[in-house]
Design an enzyme around this catalytic site. Structure first.
Site, PDB file in Angstrom:
ATOM      1  N   TYR A 179      -5.726   5.074  -7.528  1.00  0.00           N
ATOM      2  CA  TYR A 179      -5.972   4.940  -6.094  1.00  0.00           C
ATOM      3  C   TYR A 179      -7.409   4.497  -5.882  1.00  0.00           C
ATOM      4  O   TYR A 179      -8.334   5.301  -5.868  1.00  0.00           O
ATOM      5  CB  TYR A 179      -5.710   6.271  -5.384  1.00  0.00           C
ATOM      6  N   TYR A 227       0.870  -1.189   0.000  1.00  0.00           N
ATOM      7  CA  TYR A 227       0.000   0.000   0.000  1.00  0.00           C
ATOM      8  C   TYR A 227       0.901   1.231   0.000  1.00  0.00           C
ATOM      9  O   TYR A 227       1.621   1.500   0.954  1.00  0.00           O
ATOM     10  CB  TYR A 227      -0.906  -0.014   1.226  1.00  0.00           C
TER      11      TYR A 227
END
Length: 389
Positions: free
Chosen positions: A343, A292
């Site tokens: 994203y 991440y």
């Protein structure tokens, strides 16, 4: 959950919309498109879905998804909070439901209009200060946004370990190289040089523009079912060897500044222990990782928290980018990650983790057996290990 559920379930379908900065449609519409794409990918029918998990942040309500797709009945449905920390958590909920006999085929999804959605107060919402006690401690001092919150952790990490200016650059550069090979990435046609990185403006010190993730419109859906059923479906199964969530004490949502050491990620350390124990492997067995990457310092921090390197050694590991490129010891973020692909609060990282064990990535790593995916940082988080079918 422990080793008893190891590889009893598998991801059999992945679906997505295009990633853009102006999708021109609702989050519900994109969620439906992604789910239908995942259903097609898995080779199942919409009617087979009997479980559903998404994020508490989703505006694409489950009841509207069920109505729009004509799903006859859900026997299990749930939502996971904490933004990107929910990504692999949705898979954990699906695994738990299937193993408990509450569902057989669960779809997990996230749909977001972060780039073109209506302008709101968002993190500046005045009522949030009243609802979240800790926000009242930081908003008056200008700590209003995720980039500001993470910058505080990054400053402490830099101070503690003597990190020099520009040493986070390899994360941004490697992500962009991978995105340049991915036609679905927002930055597919835009390269990034070290000179451009160094000359990019500071968002919040020490984070430059290219240390930060994209604002994106899009949706991703993942379908999980039993390992037995997965063996008879269209795609090569991505067996779920390990999946875990972590919430540590004295934590807040991205502002856990009162902890003894804010240059570490305790939630990741704790879920990481369970993750590798469940999968019965060690970090050395991981062939490729989708970290991440909302902000570049979070990658070396995760390398340390998950045991790939010791504390303070993450920046040395990424130096020059050699170890994290596609031909390195631990290739990362092979679709371009959240910084260069798009994203979608981490769900696109799960899809790329699946592609790696299937052998279909645009930056495919040779002979992948184990693929790691991690969830959002600075919040209660989650992680996932997939094994080749």
């Amino acid at each position: 959950m422990g080793t008893a559920v190891r590889e009893k379930t598998a991801i059999v379908g992945i679906g997505a919309t295009e990633f853009s900065q102006n999708c021109g449609r609702s989050e519900l519409r994109m969620a439906l498109e992604a789910i239908l794409d995942a259903v097609e990918d898995a080779g199942i029918k919409v009617e087979d879905i009997d479980g559903m998990v998404n994020y508490t942040l989703d505006t694409a309500d489950q009841i509207e998804v069920v109505r729009s797709l004509g799903i006859p009945n859900l026997s299990f449905f749930n939502k996971v909070p904490y933004g990107g920390g929910a990504s692999c958590g949705t898979i954990a909920q699906a695994v738990a439901a299937i193993e408990a006999g509450l569902a057989t085929t669960v779809v997990c999804y996230r749909s977001i209009r972060d780039a073109s959605g209506p302008v709101t107060y968002g993190d500046f919402e005045p009522t949030r200060v009243a609802g979240d006690t800790y926000m009242g401690m930081y908003h008056p001092y200008g700590l209003l946004t995720p980039v500001a919150w993470v910058a505080m952790f990054a400053q402490r990490y830099i101070h503690k370990y003597g990190v020099k200016d520009g040493q986070f650059a390899p994360v941004s550069l490697v992500n962009r190289e991978n995105a340049n090979r991915n036609p679905n990435a927002i930055f597919h046609n835009r390269t990034l040089s070290l000179e451009e990185y160094n000359n990019s403006p500071i968002n919040v010190a020490p984070l430059r523009r290219h240390d930060c993730c994209l604002s994106t419109d899009g949706a991703v859906a993942i379908i999980v079912t039993t390992a037995d059923r997965a063996r008879h479906l269209k795609q090569k199964p991505a067996y779920i060897s390990g999946v875990a969530q972590g919430m540590s004490t004295n934590g807040e949502v991205m502002t856990s500044y009162t902890r003894e050491d804010i240059a570490t990620l305790p939630e990741v350390e704790e879920y990481g222990k369970k993750l590798f124990e469940m999968a019965r492997i060690t970090p050395k067995d991981i062939n490729v990782a989708q970290f991440y990457d909302a902000f570049s310092p979070l990658v070396p921090l995760q390398l340390e928290a998950l045991g790939f390197v010791g504390r303070g050694e993450g920046v040395d590991y990424i130096e020059g980018g050699h170890r994290i490129r596609r031909d390195g010891e631990l290739p990362i973020n092979t679709s371009g990650g959240l910084m260069s692909e798009g994203y979608i609060h981490g769900m696109n990282l799960i899809a790329e983790g699946v592609r790696q064990v299937r052998g279909t990535s645009t930056t495919q790593i040779d002979d992948v057996e184990y693929s790691l995916v991690t969830g959002g940082l600075g919040v209660p988080s989650s992680g996932l290990i997939l094994r080749r079918g």
